[in-house]
Design a protein around this motif. Structure first.
Motif, PDB file in Angstrom:
ATOM      1  N   LEU A 112      27.312 -10.944  34.596  1.00  0.00           N
ATOM      2  CA  LEU A 112      28.362 -11.758  34.687  1.00  0.00           C
ATOM      3  C   LEU A 112      28.271 -13.225  34.142  1.00  0.00           C
ATOM      4  CD1 LEU A 112      30.018 -11.001  38.345  1.00  0.00           C
ATOM      5  CD2 LEU A 112      31.251 -10.238  36.105  1.00  0.00           C
ATOM      6  N   PRO A 113      29.290 -13.901  33.327  1.00  0.00           N
ATOM      7  CA  PRO A 113      30.783 -13.367  33.174  1.00  0.00           C
ATOM      8  C   PRO A 113      31.021 -12.406  32.260  1.00  0.00           C
ATOM      9  CG  PRO A 113      30.434 -15.277  31.903  1.00  0.00           C
ATOM     10  CD  PRO A 113      28.920 -15.005  32.673  1.00  0.00           C
ATOM     11  N   ALA A 114      30.002 -11.507  31.620  1.00  0.00           N
ATOM     12  CA  ALA A 114      30.433 -10.583  30.708  1.00  0.00           C
ATOM     13  C   ALA A 114      30.500  -9.273  31.316  1.00  0.00           C
ATOM     14  CB  ALA A 114      29.059 -10.376  29.984  1.00  0.00           C
ATOM     15  N   TRP A 115      31.638  -8.941  30.856  1.00  0.00           N
ATOM     16  CA  TRP A 115      32.494  -7.534  31.396  1.00  0.00           C
ATOM     17  C   TRP A 115      32.736  -7.478  32.542  1.00  0.00           C
ATOM     18  CZ3 TRP A 115      33.302  -6.234  26.908  1.00  0.00           C
ATOM     19  CH2 TRP A 115      32.375  -6.216  25.991  1.00  0.00           C
ATOM     20  N   ARG A 116      33.590  -8.295  32.879  1.00  0.00           N
ATOM     21  CA  ARG A 116      34.422  -8.218  34.272  1.00  0.00           C
ATOM     22  C   ARG A 116      35.398  -7.032  34.079  1.00  0.00           C
ATOM     23  NH1 ARG A 116      35.966 -14.624  34.356  1.00  0.00           N
ATOM     24  NH2 ARG A 116      34.244 -15.533  34.792  1.00  0.00           N
ATOM     25  N   GLY A 117      35.454  -6.429  35.144  1.00  0.00           N
ATOM     26  CA  GLY A 117      36.492  -5.190  35.233  1.00  0.00           C
ATOM     27  C   GLY A 117      35.850  -4.213  35.668  1.00  0.00           C
ATOM     28  N   ALA A 118      36.779  -2.884  35.313  1.00  0.00           N
ATOM     29  CA  ALA A 118      36.191  -1.454  36.054  1.00  0.00           C
ATOM     30  C   ALA A 118      35.396  -0.758  35.307  1.00  0.00           C
ATOM     31  CB  ALA A 118      37.527  -0.756  35.939  1.00  0.00           C
ATOM     32  N   ALA A 119      35.160  -1.198  34.014  1.00  0.00           N
ATOM     33  CA  ALA A 119      34.188  -0.247  33.355  1.00  0.00           C
ATOM     34  C   ALA A 119      33.084  -1.085  32.735  1.00  0.00           C
ATOM     35  CB  ALA A 119      34.951   0.762  32.355  1.00  0.00           C
ATOM     36  N   PRO A 120      32.258  -1.774  33.267  1.00  0.00           N
ATOM     37  CA  PRO A 120      31.224  -2.678  32.786  1.00  0.00           C
ATOM     38  C   PRO A 120      30.026  -1.968  31.941  1.00  0.00           C
ATOM     39  CG  PRO A 120      30.922  -2.693  35.081  1.00  0.00           C
ATOM     40  CD  PRO A 120      32.187  -2.091  34.781  1.00  0.00           C
ATOM     41  N   VAL A 121      29.634  -0.962  32.704  1.00  0.00           N
ATOM     42  CA  VAL A 121      28.456  -0.019  31.919  1.00  0.00           C
ATOM     43  C   VAL A 121      28.973   0.489  30.607  1.00  0.00           C
ATOM     44  CG1 VAL A 121      26.942   1.611  32.351  1.00  0.00           C
ATOM     45  CG2 VAL A 121      27.242  -0.060  34.053  1.00  0.00           C
ATOM     46  N   GLN A 122      30.183   1.245  30.862  1.00  0.00           N
ATOM     47  CA  GLN A 122      30.591   1.690  29.550  1.00  0.00           C
ATOM     48  C   GLN A 122      30.903   0.581  28.273  1.00  0.00           C
ATOM     49  OE1 GLN A 122      31.655   2.164  32.640  1.00  0.00           O
ATOM     50  NE2 GLN A 122      32.682   4.279  33.201  1.00  0.00           N
ATOM     51  N   ALA A 123      31.436  -0.371  28.972  1.00  0.00           N
ATOM     52  CA  ALA A 123      31.736  -1.512  27.815  1.00  0.00           C
ATOM     53  C   ALA A 123      30.394  -2.051  27.207  1.00  0.00           C
ATOM     54  CB  ALA A 123      32.433  -2.655  28.350  1.00  0.00           C
ATOM     55  N   ALA A 124      29.364  -1.891  27.830  1.00  0.00           N
ATOM     56  CA  ALA A 124      27.912  -2.597  27.361  1.00  0.00           C
ATOM     57  C   ALA A 124      27.471  -1.651  26.369  1.00  0.00           C
ATOM     58  CB  ALA A 124      26.953  -2.745  28.323  1.00  0.00           C
ATOM     59  N   ILE A 125      27.694  -0.449  26.660  1.00  0.00           N
ATOM     60  CA  ILE A 125      27.215   0.755  25.600  1.00  0.00           C
ATOM     61  C   ILE A 125      27.948   0.713  24.355  1.00  0.00           C
ATOM     62  CG2 ILE A 125      26.907   3.169  25.005  1.00  0.00           C
ATOM     63  CD1 ILE A 125      25.926   3.410  28.135  1.00  0.00           C
ATOM     64  N   LEU A 126      29.374   0.780  24.725  1.00  0.00           N
ATOM     65  CA  LEU A 126      30.334   0.723  23.552  1.00  0.00           C
ATOM     66  C   LEU A 126      30.266  -0.299  22.611  1.00  0.00           C
ATOM     67  CD1 LEU A 126      32.834   2.408  22.616  1.00  0.00           C
ATOM     68  CD2 LEU A 126      34.372   1.059  24.071  1.00  0.00           C
ATOM     69  N   HIS A 127      29.887  -1.438  23.047  1.00  0.00           N
ATOM     70  CA  HIS A 127      29.701  -2.743  22.281  1.00  0.00           C
ATOM     71  C   HIS A 127      28.318  -2.797  21.639  1.00  0.00           C
ATOM     72  CE1 HIS A 127      33.570  -3.302  23.946  1.00  0.00           C
ATOM     73  NE2 HIS A 127      33.945  -3.913  23.053  1.00  0.00           N
ATOM     74  N   GLY A 128      27.399  -1.851  21.967  1.00  0.00           N
ATOM     75  CA  GLY A 128      26.094  -2.233  21.519  1.00  0.00           C
ATOM     76  C   GLY A 128      25.101  -3.001  22.115  1.00  0.00           C
ATOM     77  N   ASP A 129      25.545  -3.374  23.310  1.00  0.00           N
ATOM     78  CA  ASP A 129      24.514  -4.421  23.930  1.00  0.00           C
ATOM     79  C   ASP A 129      23.407  -3.806  24.100  1.00  0.00           C
ATOM     80  OD1 ASP A 129      26.770  -5.748  24.181  1.00  0.00           O
ATOM     81  OD2 ASP A 129      26.983  -5.590  26.361  1.00  0.00           O
ATOM     82  N   ASP A 130      21.870  -4.842  23.884  1.00  0.00           N
ATOM     83  CA  ASP A 130      20.742  -4.239  24.079  1.00  0.00           C
ATOM     84  C   ASP A 130      20.342  -4.498  25.462  1.00  0.00           C
ATOM     85  OD1 ASP A 130      20.213  -3.675  21.506  1.00  0.00           O
ATOM     86  OD2 ASP A 130      20.012  -6.031  21.002  1.00  0.00           O
ATOM     87  N   VAL A 131      20.999  -5.372  26.353  1.00  0.00           N
ATOM     88  CA  VAL A 131      20.502  -5.689  27.732  1.00  0.00           C
ATOM     89  C   VAL A 131      21.741  -5.812  28.468  1.00  0.00           C
ATOM     90  CG1 VAL A 131      19.481  -7.201  29.238  1.00  0.00           C
ATOM     91  CG2 VAL A 131      18.407  -6.690  26.927  1.00  0.00           C
ATOM     92  N   THR A 132      21.812  -5.306  29.859  1.00  0.00           N
ATOM     93  CA  THR A 132      22.893  -5.410  30.663  1.00  0.00           C
ATOM     94  C   THR A 132      22.032  -5.522  32.106  1.00  0.00           C
ATOM     95  OG1 THR A 132      24.775  -4.516  31.773  1.00  0.00           O
ATOM     96  CG2 THR A 132      23.177  -2.864  31.316  1.00  0.00           C
ATOM     97  N   GLY A 133      22.656  -5.395  32.989  1.00  0.00           N
ATOM     98  CA  GLY A 133      22.163  -5.563  34.506  1.00  0.00           C
ATOM     99  C   GLY A 133      23.171  -5.763  35.474  1.00  0.00           C
TER     100      GLY A 133
END
Length: 310
Positions: A112-133
C-alpha cells in the motif's frame, strides 16, 4: 491479546493458524461469510476459515452483514482487544470498528498505497510489476486507506500465476500479521499514514475481464492469463463453444508469423497468433471437461493448423 479474527477464503487460513499457534494471543471468536453452496450438489459449505475455527473449537459468527444487531451484541460481549482481518469479504461498519480497543487490523496483499481494492495480486501481475508484498494497516471506513503497521515484500516471477503468488503471500503475510499483533500488544508499533503518492486501485476481475483478445500483444495476453489463474480463469471461444485457457507462453521473436487467433498445431505443442509473436497454449479446458494439455486437446478435436480462436 484477545482477538476476533475476520476472514473467509483459503488464503486467510495461514493467518488464522499463525494466531492460533501464538502463545501470546487468544482467538476468542471468528467472523466469516455465511455458508455458501458448493460443488455439483450445491451443498451449503462452511468457508475455509470457518472450517478451521470449527476444528479448533472457536465460536464462529456468520452474519450476512456485520452491522446486524445480534452480531454487534456478540462482539461487545466478546470484548476483543483487536480484530485482525484477512480477506473477510464485507465492509465493517463504524459501530463495529470502534469496539476493539486496538481496532481492526487488516492484512492486504499489496504494498500500500499500491493496488487498493479487491484484486491486488491479480493487478500486480496484470500490470507487470516486478515486486509486490503484503501490508498490515488499521482498518478505516475508506477502501484500504488506513495507516500502516508493517510490510513484507515478494518478488513476482516471470511465470507466476495469481494463485501461486497469493499462496506465498498468504504464508509470509501470516507471519507479518502475527508480528503486528505482538508489536501492538508491546506498544512498539505505531501506525503510519500512507503516502499520498503511488495510489492505485485493483477492482474485482470479472469473467468478462478474463476473456482473451487475440488482437492484443503476446506480453499482455501472457500477463492476463496468469493474472486470472485460477480464478476466474482466462477463456475464449473455439468452434462457437467456450474454451478455458491456462497460462500461455510467448515464443521467440521470428519463430513463426501467425495472424491473431490463428492456430498452429504441432506434435507436442499448439501455438496461437497474437498482435506480436505467437503464444504457446498450456492447458485448455473444453466445456464440461477437465483441463488437459493443449496438444492432447488438439489431437482429440482433430484441430488443423489455420483454425482460429475467437
Amino acid at each position: 491479546m484477545r482477538l476476533l479474527f475476520a476472514g473467509t477464503p483459503a488464503p486467510a487460513v495461514p493467518a488464522l493458524q499463525a494466531l492460533l499457534d501464538s502463545p501470546r494471543h487468544e482467538v476468542v471468536g471468528v467472523l466469516t461469510r455465511p455458508d455458501a453452496p458448493s460443488g455439483r450438489g450445491r451443498k451449503l459449505t462452511r468457508s475455509p476459515v470457518g472450517a478451521l475455527a470449527d476444528s479448533a473449537g472457536i465460536p464462529v459468527f456468520t452474519p450476512r452483514r456485520p452491522k446486524e444487531p445480534e452480531f454487534l451484541d456478540a462482539l461487545r460481549e466478546l470484548a476483543p482487544d483487536c480484530a485482525p482481518v484477512v480477506a473477510y469479504g464485507a465492509l465493517v461498519p463504524r459501530v463495529a470498528l470502534d469496539v476493539p480497543g486496538h481496532g481492526w487490523v487488516n492484512l492486504h496483499f499489496s504494498l500500500l498505497p499500491a493496488w487498493r481494492g479487491a484484486a491486488p495480486v491479480q493487478a500486480a501481475i496484470l500490470h507487470g510489476d516486478d515486486v509486490t508484498g503484503a501490508t498490515t494497516f488499521l482498518l478505516e471506513e475508506g477502501l484500504d486507506t488506513g495507516p500502516t503497521y508493517g510490510v513484507v515484500t515478494e518478488a513476482i516471477g516471470p511465470r507466476d500465476t495469481a494463485g501461486a503468488l497469493l499462496d506465498r503471500l498468504a504464508r509470509s503475510g501470516a507471519q507479518l500479521l502475527a508480528a503486528t499483533m505482538d508489536g501492538i500488544e508491546d506498544g512498539t508499533l505505531r501506525a503510519v499514514p500512507q503516502p499520498a503518492d503511488g495510489v492505485s486501485h485493483a477492482p474485482k476481475i470479472t469473467v468478462d475481464d478474463a476473456r482473451l483478445d487475440w488482437s492484443a500483444n503476446a506480453v499482455a495476453l501472457d500477463r492476463l492469463a496468469r493474472a486470472v489463474t485460477p480464478e476466474p480463469g482466462a477463456w475464449c471461444t473455439f468452434r462457437e463453444a467456450r474454451l478455458g485457457i491456462g497460462p500461455v507462453t510467448p515464443v521467440r521473436t521470428g519463430e513463426l508469423d501467425l495472424k491473431p487467433g490463428v492456430l498452429h498445431v504441432e506434435k507436442k505443442r499448439v501455438l496461437a497468433g497474437t498482435a506480436t509473436v505467437p503464444v504457446e497454449l498450456g492447458e485448455v479446458r473444453p466445456v464440461g471437461k477437465r483441463a488437459m494439455p493443449a496438444a492432447d486437446w488438439a489431437r482429440g478435436m482433430r484441430i488443423e493448423t489455420g483454425e482460429t480462436l475467437a
